[in-house]
Enzyme design. Sequence first.
Site, mmCIF file in Angstrom:
data_model
loop_
_atom_site.group_PDB
_atom_site.id
_atom_site.type_symbol
_atom_site.label_atom_id
_atom_site.label_comp_id
_atom_site.label_asym_id
_atom_site.label_seq_id
_atom_site.Cartn_x
_atom_site.Cartn_y
_atom_site.Cartn_z
ATOM 1 C CG HIS A 257 -6.024 1.565 -3.767
ATOM 2 N ND1 HIS A 257 -4.918 1.026 -4.373
ATOM 3 C CD2 HIS A 257 -5.942 1.226 -2.473
ATOM 4 C CE1 HIS A 257 -4.196 0.365 -3.480
ATOM 5 N NE2 HIS A 257 -4.797 0.476 -2.315
ATOM 6 C CG HIS A 484 1.821 0.143 1.014
ATOM 7 N ND1 HIS A 484 1.309 1.270 0.417
ATOM 8 C CD2 HIS A 484 0.757 -0.557 1.464
ATOM 9 C CE1 HIS A 484 -0.007 1.271 0.514
ATOM 10 N NE2 HIS A 484 -0.371 0.164 1.137
#
Length: 601
Positions: A257, A484
């Site tokens: 990630h 985000h």
Amino acid sequence: MSGDEELARKLQAQFDQEHRKQQEMEEKDRAMARAVAKAHSMSDSEDSDSANDTHNDTGISGSQDLFDSSSDSSFLASASAKSKGSGKAASDSKTSDDPYSADTDVEEEEKVNKDSKKPLCKRTHKEPQGKSPLPEKKRKKDDEKTPQDVFEEFQPFSLFLTKVKGIPDKFNNTGALSLKDILSTSMGQLKESCHFNFMFDMPWLMSQYPEHLRKLPVLLVHGEQGRDEINMKAEATQFSNISLCRARLEIVYGTHHTKMMLLLYKSGMRVVIHTANLIPNDWHQKTQGIWVSPLFPPLTQGEKGDSPTGFKTDLLQYLAAYKAPRLAHWERHIQAHDMSSANVHIVGSVPGRHTLNSKSCWGHLKLRKILSERGPEQGLVKNWPVSGQFSSIGSLGATKDAWMLGEFGDSLSTCKKAFATPLPHSKCHLIFPSVNNIRLSLEGYNGGGCVPYSIKTASKQVWMVPFFCQWSSEGRGRSRAVPHIKSYSRFSPDGTEAAWFMVTSANLSKAAWGAYEKQKSQLMIRSYEMGVLFLPQYFGFKNSFPVSSDAGEVAASDKPVFPLPYELPPVSYVKGDRPWFIDVPCVDQPDTFGTKWCPPL
């Protein structure tokens, strides 16, 4: 009515019940605050106004009834007045069919296919201690700025947001960069680059480089496996300059990630740590964070070239954790450059069951270690809240103390050379998009594709309800740009100062931050993550730094001011609000495009 819709309605009823409980608690707090203010006014009339203006534990003015009908209606009125925008959905989540349909931080075997306006706080700047003020900034007109000019305006903190299509130009001309800006020749003459990320669109990525640099070597570090890795390799064959490096993911449900760039120039090297996938939608109409390092020069012989924050050492330790021969080339580049000018701490996560000394090298225990050695004084921040802001939530346990206010909360509330004290419920704020934040966004309901919170997970942790706060970024023009970005902070009750601030790829999950195992003898982490931590002493301050969500104010100030991505203090959800769930239909109210949300069953 579908099962999920019925579950959502039951959950809404539970939310409202929790809100009523919270309202009762806050009314008691307000009564106490009024009593304290009255006592102050009798003993010292000069302080009476400031006492009455003090914010309570939720960050709301004592005179404001959080859940009365007028506050609820004003929220809905301001939300419905928003104008329409355009865009597509993107996500940090994927399946083989739809790259925007699953929760990247899921820790169980389950896959899932605002605008509360408030006046901006007046900001007051404190004189930096131990460091002379920055030289007066000479500002260029917006149409004359190069990316390097934008970069210099936001020093020394060097934290930027991505540019957003469909907002006034003034919010993109200061404190904002596109990927093309980062890779532009005004930032340096590139020789080669390396991108760590979760999702890649290779043709689009290469189009962001200056045309004459599109044949330079590019290494992509990814976490794809199986069929997805085969497809990625096939796509890479179209580009002779692209090579791939797969990150090991040996613990189930983990992801790669991390969002980071290593950029090698003819004159030095730069590190960029950010929150956006390398796909066009993530750089179009979303709020993303970017930290851009100084240009690190080559080392002269015999120097170590590390900073007081240990930036170089930590970066090398992170790369070494991949155990990937293809990264040895970049480890040598890092070794060869002087990174002594780095003024942030790295806080990374790598998959594994970390024990002994390595336990405090990663995840929330790395944050705890830094704060225990160099964090705020306990006396200063005793009543300062902690905030978390993120785009996804994992399974956190049956109670708030199981993990969030337990081991994770202990790390967030750590102070310098002090014993750990529990993080009070009232001092924890979680900034997460509500349904209306998504509905009225520039992308409408489709913008919720990058906020993959599942109702199945939420129904197991209804205790989270009182912690939720609205996403609001009026000062940066991004209230309607779906967040985000992920960030964590400890800030003063009035939202004008911060004891620390962190921008990271890590959402609110055990997979990202780690969780204790075996009676706290080891920390288990599933995913790779990367973030940077800002502490006041590296920017000329002793205990805290001033903050502002007004980018123009940050750029024009002769003293360092931290550029907030959103307003502080946060505003709690009001009665009737609920967090966005990616897998629950929204058919009662249309979005900015007049459409409804009907996720696949």
